[in-house]
Motif scaffolding. Structure first.
Motif: not given
Ligand code: TYM
Length: 328
Positions: A60, A64, A208, A285, A289
């Protein structure tokens, strides 16, 4: 060309404090310096973690990094544990670090909750691994928030001691701490810093968070009863913190914001800040994704580990040589 290294722990999702204090600088620096940015998953082990969650969060945070605008063609992005030189260098540096200097680390005192007896040894030696992260890359600049200043001072002390006792191996690094936003405060308790490990979910805004949650969090953010939008961190820590966030996300200076909200009050100010935050995070965001499960993140990390490994291994080899560790 200057060499830059920094990193963030995958202990939770990156929040606005991390972004404003550190990651925002990473994005700028990649255009001007030779940059290395890592996800420091070994540091995350210094407090108990769920193993599956640690794996997910490592990816993650790497996703990011890409989502906020780090470009793997410009900066080397990697996971700390993928470059084993970090742990070996940390051991070599532990052999010159002193118990006294590590005992003075404020983060150790905070995270061990004052009980050194029951604290993990990894938590105690944490800053030495951080020093290894930095020194292996011969970094001269380390973009961080203010809370890392003491760890950077220790890193410099260790580098100077090593150079003095074993010969010049390390570049002495300097912290790059932003003038505005070096210490973003908790929304629900603006006298404490915003933190990933806070117990209350009202403490921080994660990169997020969805629009509804952002709205709730900003609405609940603690201010004061004066209803005057003015930057005064000592007497008005809540509103000053929100002004800092507003200013960095919008690019409008704090004094311009003070003028804009003169006589307007907190209600409208918060409403606009909610909008600014949602709009700022939306593209990040979306990109997160798109990338997270595409296989691209893993590709970037593989290549990053190779590039980082080459640089780190060169320094490690010099360290071994200097300390009398034979190499074949
Ligand atoms: P970490 O994961 O806690 O935080 C990542 C970065 O975010 C900054 N930061 C903040 N800045 C402003 N306001 C806040 N409330 C705030 N909270 C966090 C941190 O200063 C940091 O720059 N020990 C480091 C990770 C690390 C590291 C390194 C950093 C390991 N090795 C080598 C630089 C170089 C840490 O726990 O960051």
């Amino acid at each position: 060309m200057e060499r830059v290294l920094s990193g963030a722990q995958p202990t939770g999702l990156i929040h606005l404090g991390n972004y404003v204090g550190a990651l925002r600088q990473y994005v700028q620096l990649q255009h001007e310096a030779d940059c290395y940015f890592c996800v420091v998953n070994l540091h995350a082990l210094t407090l108990p973690r769920d193993p599956q969650e640690l794996k997910e969060k490592t990816l993650d945070v790497a996703a990011l990094y890409l989502a906020i605008g780090l470009d793997p063609k410009k900066a080397t992005i990697f996971v700390q544990s993928h470059v084993p030189a970090h742990t070996e260098a940390a051991w070599l540096l532990q052999c010159i670090a002193r118990v006294g200097e590590l005992s003075r680390m404020v983060q150790f005192k905070e995270k061990s909750k004052g009980s050194a007896e029951s604290a993990g040894v990894g938590l105690f030696t944490y800053p030495v691994l951080q020093a290894a992260d930095i020194l292996l890359y011969q970094a001269n600049k380390v973009p961080v928030g203010e809370d890392q200043k003491q760890h950077l001072e220790l890193t410099r002390d260790l580098a100077e001691r090593f150079n003095r006792d074993y010969g010049e191996v390390f570049t002495i690094p300097e912290p790059l701490i932003p003038k505005i936003g070096a210490r973003i405060m908790a929304l629900d308790e603006p006298t404490k810093k915003m933190s990933k490990s806070a117990e209350s979910k009202w403490n921080n805004i994660s990169i997020m968070d969805d629009p509804k949650l952002i709205e709730k969090k900003i609405k609940r953010a603690v201010t004061d009863s004066e209803n005057q939008v003015r930057f005064d961190p000592e007497n008005k820590p809540g509103i000053s913190n929100l002004l800092t966030i507003y200013s960095t996300l919008s690019g409008i200076s704090i004094s311009e914001l003070e003028k804009k909200y003169d006589g307007v009050g907190y209600g409208q100010f918060k409403k606009d800040l909610i909008e600014v935050t949602i709009e700022f995070l939306r593209p990040i965001q979306e990109r997160f994704h798109e990338l997270r499960h595409s296989g691209y993140v893993e590709e970037v990390l593989k290549e990053g580990a190779e590039r980082a490994g080459k640089v780190a291994n060169q320094t490690l080899s010099k360290m071994r040589e200097a300390m009398g560790i034979i190499q074949i």
